[in-house]
Design an enzyme around this catalytic site. Structure first.
Site, PDB file in Angstrom:
ATOM      1  N   SER A   1      15.305 -16.152  -3.222  1.00 57.58           N
ATOM      2  CA  SER A   1      16.515 -15.615  -2.582  1.00 57.58           C
ATOM      3  C   SER A   1      17.380 -16.798  -2.183  1.00 57.58           C
ATOM      4  CB  SER A   1      16.106 -14.847  -1.332  1.00 57.58           C
ATOM      5  OG  SER A   1      17.228 -14.514  -0.550  1.00 57.58           O
TER       6      SER A   1
ATOM      7  N   TYR B   1      11.959 -13.078   6.920  1.00 56.37           N
ATOM      8  CA  TYR B   1      12.139 -12.919   5.462  1.00 56.37           C
ATOM      9  C   TYR B   1      12.454 -14.267   4.818  1.00 56.37           C
ATOM     10  CZ  TYR B   1      14.596 -11.719   1.109  1.00 56.37           C
ATOM     11  OH  TYR B   1      15.030 -11.660  -0.193  1.00 56.37           O
TER      12      TYR B   1
HETATM   13  N1  LIG Z   1      19.167  -7.320  -2.959  1.00 54.92           N
HETATM   14  C1  LIG Z   1      19.434  -8.560  -2.590  1.00 54.92           C
HETATM   15  O1  LIG Z   1      20.536  -8.857  -2.108  1.00 54.92           O
HETATM   16  C2  LIG Z   1      18.406  -9.633  -2.756  1.00 54.92           C
HETATM   17  C3  LIG Z   1      18.806 -10.946  -2.457  1.00 54.92           C
HETATM   18  C4  LIG Z   1      17.896 -11.974  -2.612  1.00 54.92           C
HETATM   19  C5  LIG Z   1      16.628 -11.715  -3.084  1.00 54.92           C
HETATM   20  N2  LIG Z   1      16.253 -10.416  -3.360  1.00 54.92           N
HETATM   21  C6  LIG Z   1      14.893 -10.208  -3.833  1.00 54.92           C
HETATM   22  O2  LIG Z   1      14.913  -9.448  -5.016  1.00 54.92           O
HETATM   23  C7  LIG Z   1      13.665  -8.738  -5.139  1.00 54.92           C
HETATM   24  C8  LIG Z   1      13.974  -7.300  -5.504  1.00 54.92           C
HETATM   25  O3  LIG Z   1      14.724  -6.719  -4.462  1.00 54.92           O
HETATM   26  P1  LIG Z   1      15.785  -5.536  -4.681  1.00 54.92           P
HETATM   27  O4  LIG Z   1      17.044  -5.965  -4.049  1.00 54.92           O
HETATM   28  O5  LIG Z   1      15.748  -5.085  -6.061  1.00 54.92           O
HETATM   29  O6  LIG Z   1      15.188  -4.424  -3.672  1.00 54.92           O
HETATM   30  P2  LIG Z   1      14.171  -3.216  -3.918  1.00 54.92           P
HETATM   31  O7  LIG Z   1      14.809  -2.199  -4.794  1.00 54.92           O
HETATM   32  O8  LIG Z   1      13.681  -2.780  -2.589  1.00 54.92           O
HETATM   33  O9  LIG Z   1      12.983  -3.902  -4.745  1.00 54.92           O
HETATM   34  C9  LIG Z   1      11.789  -4.346  -4.169  1.00 54.92           C
HETATM   35  C10 LIG Z   1      10.659  -3.632  -4.857  1.00 54.92           C
HETATM   36  O10 LIG Z   1       9.422  -4.176  -4.400  1.00 54.92           O
HETATM   37  C11 LIG Z   1       8.536  -3.097  -4.216  1.00 54.92           C
HETATM   38  N3  LIG Z   1       7.412  -3.367  -3.341  1.00 54.92           N
HETATM   39  C12 LIG Z   1       7.360  -3.393  -1.986  1.00 54.92           C
HETATM   40  N4  LIG Z   1       6.110  -3.567  -1.567  1.00 54.92           N
HETATM   41  C13 LIG Z   1       5.328  -3.663  -2.672  1.00 54.92           C
HETATM   42  C14 LIG Z   1       3.957  -3.814  -2.896  1.00 54.92           C
HETATM   43  N5  LIG Z   1       3.067  -3.903  -1.880  1.00 54.92           N
HETATM   44  N6  LIG Z   1       3.490  -3.855  -4.167  1.00 54.92           N
HETATM   45  C15 LIG Z   1       4.363  -3.748  -5.208  1.00 54.92           C
HETATM   46  N7  LIG Z   1       5.682  -3.579  -5.071  1.00 54.92           N
HETATM   47  C16 LIG Z   1       6.153  -3.532  -3.800  1.00 54.92           C
HETATM   48  C17 LIG Z   1       9.426  -2.003  -3.650  1.00 54.92           C
HETATM   49  O11 LIG Z   1       8.793  -0.744  -3.713  1.00 54.92           O
HETATM   50  P3  LIG Z   1       9.081   0.343  -2.524  1.00 54.92           P
HETATM   51  O12 LIG Z   1      10.502   0.751  -2.707  1.00 54.92           O
HETATM   52  O13 LIG Z   1       8.075   1.424  -2.802  1.00 54.92           O
HETATM   53  O14 LIG Z   1       8.828  -0.371  -1.238  1.00 54.92           O
HETATM   54  C18 LIG Z   1      10.643  -2.130  -4.531  1.00 54.92           C
HETATM   55  O15 LIG Z   1      10.505  -1.365  -5.706  1.00 54.92           O
HETATM   56  C19 LIG Z   1      12.936  -8.916  -3.812  1.00 54.92           C
HETATM   57  O16 LIG Z   1      11.948  -9.906  -3.948  1.00 54.92           O
HETATM   58  C20 LIG Z   1      14.018  -9.420  -2.869  1.00 54.92           C
HETATM   59  O17 LIG Z   1      13.511 -10.251  -1.856  1.00 54.92           O
HETATM   60  C21 LIG Z   1      17.116  -9.377  -3.203  1.00 54.92           C
END
Ligand SMILES: NC(=O)c1ccc[n+]([C@@H]2O[C@H](COP(=O)([O-])OP(=O)(O)OC[C@H]3O[C@@H](n4cnc5c(N)ncnc54)[C@H](OP(=O)(O)O)[C@@H]3O)[C@@H](O)[C@H]2O)c1
Length: 267
Positions: free
Chosen positions: A134, A147
């Site tokens: 991130s 985080y």
């Molecule tokens: N969106 C942003 O602005 C942003 C910025 C920087 C970095 N990121 C990173 O990008 C990645 C994806 O995030 P996203 O924005 O796409 O959000 P997201 O849709 O919430 O994706 C995260 C995924 O991880 C899953 N997860 C949570 N706990 C888990 C577990 N124990 N085992 C397996 N999977 C699990 C979630 O499932 P559930 O929905 O069932 O919990 C969800 O499908 C994350 O690592 C996040 O830190 C996002």
């Protein structure tokens, strides 16, 4: 070159979008979703989209049996994308919540990665590990440090693992998104309000609301996830490229400026 790619946390957001986009390009993708309902929904979607190279499996990173099974699947790119975010002041956030954030974002993907690279080294597989870090891996804003600390830990792990695995032909890379409107950041902010209590905490709920508004209240904190997904689709299968991939560029510039400011910061 087509690759065999495992993406964790592929039941929503970046993971789902990248899995579909990479399968469309002809890569063999295992989209590993956290929960069975996500698996069912994504299997239906893959069928509707006509994507036979998209295989959907269940992988809860906190379930040792799921993880062991996943480590046995056939792939040469592992994308550690799954994660959660716990907001709230680091000076007051309950430690069990910080531990849970580290379990899911750091220890669980590290455990899976260790199993995978052991197998790759034994088999001579010249694979690639991608950590979805991130911008929070490179700066730590007030109210979001639990985080950010998990993502800083991923940065440390990726940096060292890059050197450790180089002799075996295994690549290591990070992807560092800015703030995109997948709902992830909004959930992270909301999470703080389930325990922040004006009668107990010196950080007041209103103060936390202001920190949230500063970070993700404007358009710069709600970027279009499709743009990030397109970047991920480009970076994930590539055999050449940068170790660290911050996107968009304006965030890369802001992070470099921030690092310089941290060296100049006075107490
Ligand atoms: N969106 C942003 O602005 C942003 C910025 C920087 C970095 N990121 C990173 O990008 C990645 C994806 O995030 P996203 O924005 O796409 O959000 P997201 O849709 O919430 O994706 C995260 C995924 O991880 C899953 N997860 C949570 N706990 C888990 C577990 N124990 N085992 C397996 N999977 C699990 C979630 O499932 P559930 O929905 O069932 O919990 C969800 O499908 C994350 O690592 C996040 O830190 C996002």
């Amino acid at each position: 070159m087509t690759r065999k790619i495992l993406i964790t946390g592929a039941g929503s957001g970046f993971g789902e979008g990248a899995a579909i986009g990479l399968a469309r390009l002809g890569h063999e993708v295992i989209a590993a979703a956290h929960l069975w309902p996500q698996v069912t929904a994504l299997r239906l979607k893959a069928k509707e989209l006509g994507l036979p190279s998209l295989r959907i499996e269940k992988l809860d990173l906190l379930d040792a049996y799921d993880v062991k099974q996943a480590a046995g699947w056939d792939f040469d790119v592992l994308v550690n994308n799954a994660g959660i975010g716990e907001g709230g002041p680091i000076a007051e956030i309950p430690l069990d919540i910080v531990c849970r954030n580290f379990e899911i974002n750091v220890f669980a993907p590290l455990g899976l990665t260790q199993q995978v690279v052991k197998k790759w080294v034994a088999a001579g597989t010249r694979g690639k590990i991608v950590f979805v870090s991130s911008m929070g891996g490179l700066f730590s804003p007030p109210g979001f440090s639990a985080y950010a600390a998990t993502k800083h830990a991923l940065e440390a792990i990726a940096e060292a693992m890059y050197g450790e695995l180089q002799p075996f032909g295994i690549q290591v890379q990070t992807i560092n998104p800015g703030a995109f409107l997948t709902g992830f950041n909004e959930a992270m902010a909301e999470n703080a309000f389930r325990w922040l209590d004006d009668d107990i905490n010196f950080t007041k709920r209103d103060a936390m609301r202001r920190l949230v508004a500063d970070l993700i209240g404007g358009p710069g904190g709600r970027l279009d996830p499709e743009d990030m997904i397109n970047k991920m689709i480009e970076v994930i299968p590539a055999e050449q490229g940068h170790f660290r991939n911050v996107f968009p560029t304006v965030i890369e510039d802001a992070l470099k400026k921030h690092q310089a400011e941290m060296f100049a910061r006075k107490i």
